[in-house]
Design a protein around this motif. Structure first.
Motif, mmCIF file in Angstrom:
data_model
loop_
_atom_site.group_PDB
_atom_site.id
_atom_site.type_symbol
_atom_site.label_atom_id
_atom_site.label_comp_id
_atom_site.label_asym_id
_atom_site.label_seq_id
_atom_site.Cartn_x
_atom_site.Cartn_y
_atom_site.Cartn_z
ATOM 1 N N LYS A 1 -20.436 -1.331 4.599
ATOM 2 C CA LYS A 1 -19.325 -0.447 4.232
ATOM 3 C C LYS A 1 -18.229 -0.506 5.283
ATOM 4 N N LEU A 2 -18.636 -0.446 6.544
ATOM 5 C CA LEU A 2 -17.677 -0.491 7.642
ATOM 6 C C LEU A 2 -16.942 -1.827 7.662
ATOM 7 N N LEU A 3 -17.670 -2.919 7.414
ATOM 8 C CA LEU A 3 -17.059 -4.255 7.406
ATOM 9 C C LEU A 3 -15.998 -4.366 6.329
ATOM 10 N N TYR A 4 -16.340 -3.984 5.094
ATOM 11 C CA TYR A 4 -15.394 -4.125 3.991
ATOM 12 C C TYR A 4 -14.208 -3.171 4.127
ATOM 13 N N ALA A 5 -14.428 -2.007 4.729
ATOM 14 C CA ALA A 5 -13.319 -1.085 4.951
ATOM 15 C C ALA A 5 -12.315 -1.668 5.936
ATOM 16 N N ARG A 6 -12.801 -2.499 6.877
ATOM 17 C CA ARG A 6 -11.906 -3.087 7.880
ATOM 18 C C ARG A 6 -11.212 -4.349 7.360
ATOM 19 N N GLY B 1 -10.920 -5.212 4.109
ATOM 20 C CA GLY B 1 -10.421 -5.063 2.745
ATOM 21 C C GLY B 1 -8.903 -5.088 2.678
ATOM 22 N N LYS B 2 -8.367 -5.700 1.638
ATOM 23 C CA LYS B 2 -6.930 -5.765 1.402
ATOM 24 C C LYS B 2 -6.618 -5.177 0.032
ATOM 25 N N THR B 3 -5.533 -4.422 -0.058
ATOM 26 C CA THR B 3 -5.140 -3.773 -1.302
ATOM 27 C C THR B 3 -3.950 -4.518 -1.901
ATOM 28 N N TYR B 4 -4.031 -4.815 -3.199
ATOM 29 C CA TYR B 4 -2.946 -5.521 -3.885
ATOM 30 C C TYR B 4 -2.406 -4.654 -5.017
ATOM 31 N N SER B 5 -1.094 -4.700 -5.209
ATOM 32 C CA SER B 5 -0.462 -3.920 -6.268
ATOM 33 C C SER B 5 -0.759 -4.543 -7.624
ATOM 34 N N PRO B 6 -1.195 -3.753 -8.603
ATOM 35 C CA PRO B 6 -1.450 -4.310 -9.937
ATOM 36 C C PRO B 6 -0.168 -4.677 -10.669
ATOM 37 N N ILE B 7 0.978 -4.241 -10.143
ATOM 38 C CA ILE B 7 2.260 -4.524 -10.809
ATOM 39 C C ILE B 7 2.802 -5.884 -10.386
ATOM 40 N N SER B 8 2.975 -6.080 -9.083
ATOM 41 C CA SER B 8 3.574 -7.324 -8.582
ATOM 42 C C SER B 8 2.543 -8.318 -8.052
ATOM 43 N N GLY B 9 1.315 -7.850 -7.771
ATOM 44 C CA GLY B 9 0.297 -8.727 -7.205
ATOM 45 C C GLY B 9 0.463 -8.941 -5.715
ATOM 46 N N LYS B 10 1.419 -8.250 -5.089
ATOM 47 C CA LYS B 10 1.650 -8.398 -3.649
ATOM 48 C C LYS B 10 0.712 -7.488 -2.864
#
Length: 369
Positions: free
Chosen positions: A118-123, A125-134
């Motif tokens: 959990k700690l590994l993926y929280a560090r 992890g990257k979030t991408y916008s569902p609208i632009s994919g950025k």
């Protein structure tokens, strides 16, 4: 076997002279970073080799690497009967053990490996916008300074701006506050205006936090860093750099947002099925859901609705739903005497979804949940 023991310990785990229990002074080599299965007859020494020798020595060496303060809580671990082990790393063992546990327990939670995952993926992890994919990214002072380093050269004149929105009724009061804070200029319609020259602030404008002449020196970056923090504060999380020569701006935001959407920063709760924040909304983290099996609801399709084809409505407490349909069927032309398998798709959909005259099967199950 002599050549085998000369293998590289970085690629192999080498055990020499294992003598514990049924092991008769054997030499073994395991390839590292690969899944190795140890099989054999009962009593041949599989557990003695893997758990009591290899794992025990890995655990003992790891404990010895800890501080003396930490070791006092671990207890003393005896050295297994083996001449030498090379290439061994800190070890984790998952034993076969029959124990009662709650439905949420997994191998990961019981061995506590899940906490590290959990700690590994929280560090990472990257979030991408569902609208632009950025990729969604929040800016900080370092990002603004890096922009100054990479996109501007010595001598470039830059305005550090903070966007401000003012209510019409508070315009004069805000003007006085800005003067007291030491700000002297605002930026409106790509023009710099001194605060002393205006009587009332516009509803939207950019506050000139600092006028910058770029110098790629450490002292310059330290001074600008303080001004950038002020700009983020005054702009409520946003600021921008305006180039006087190119007449264009670069915007920054320390809010985790993109494309007009606010996102939640990845954290350990995202990856925990025991937490409502990360659990599946449908199964609530159990991995199982309660569904409706049409074949159990209507086990005998040769029976009609009048002949109690719907099994859940046969009981004394649920007959009111059956009676409701029978008494109102003529109002929407439903064939209650026709076998279930002869009903049209439209009639079956009506039976399951219901209407204003009776409670459908789906709504019936939602009521009794």
């Amino acid at each position: 076997m002599a050549k085998t023991l000369d293998l590289d310990p970085k690629k192999y785990i080498i055990i020499k002279g294992a003598q514990l229990h049924n092991l008769k002074n054997i030499d073994v080599v395991f390839p590292r970073n690969k899944l190795t299965v140890v099989t054999g007859l009962s009593g041949s020494g599989k557990s003695s080799l893997v758990f009591d020798t290899l794992y025990a020595e890995g655990q003992r060496r790891y404990v010895e690497s800890l501080s003396s303060y930490a070791r006092q809580f671990m207890g003393k671990l005896n050295k297994p009967k083996v001449d030498e082990i090379k290439g061994i790393a800190p070890a984790i063992a998952v034993e076969q053990k029959v124990s009662s546990s709650n439905p949420r327990s997994t191998v990961g939670t019981k061995t506590e490996v899940y906490d590290y995952l959990k700690l590994l993926y929280a560090r990472i992890g990257k979030t991408y916008s569902p609208i632009s994919g950025k990729q969604v990214k929040s800016d900080n002072v370092t990002d603004v300074i890096n922009c100054l380093k990479e996109q501007y050269k010595n001598g470039d004149k830059i305005l550090l701006l903070a966007p401000i929105t003012v209510d019409k009724n508070d315009s004069k009061d805000r003007l006085g506050v800005l003067k007291q804070q030491g700000f002297a200029r605002i930026f409106v319609k790509e023009k710099v205006i001194r605060i002393d020259e205006i009587e009332k602030l516009p509803s939207k404008f950019d506050l000139v936090v600092d006028r910058i002449v770029v110098r790629h020196e450490e002292d310059f970056y330290q001074r600008v860093a303080d001004a950038i923090e002020i700009a983020f504060y005054e702009g409520k999380g946003t600021c921008s750099l305006w180039s006087l020569a190119e007449e264009k701006s670069v915007s920054f935001s320390n809010r985790f947002e993109l494309d007009g959407m606010d996102f939640v920063v990845p954290n350990v709760h995202f990856f925990s099925f025991n937490n409502p924040f990360g659990a599946c909304k449908k199964c609530e983290g159990f991995g199982d859901i309660i569904g409706i099996d049409p074949e159990l609801v209507v086990p005998d399709t040769s029976r009609s609705i009048y002949d109690e084809a719907i099994a859940p409505w046969r009981g004394a407490g649920m007959r009111k739903f059956h009676k409701q349909l029978i008494e109102n069927a003529f109002k929407f032309d439903f064939p209650i005497h026709k076998p279930y398998f002869e009903l049209s798709e439209e009639h079956i959909q009506t039976l399951w979804e219901g209407n204003s005259y009776f409670t459908g099967i789906n709504k019936f199950f939602k009521k009794i949940e």
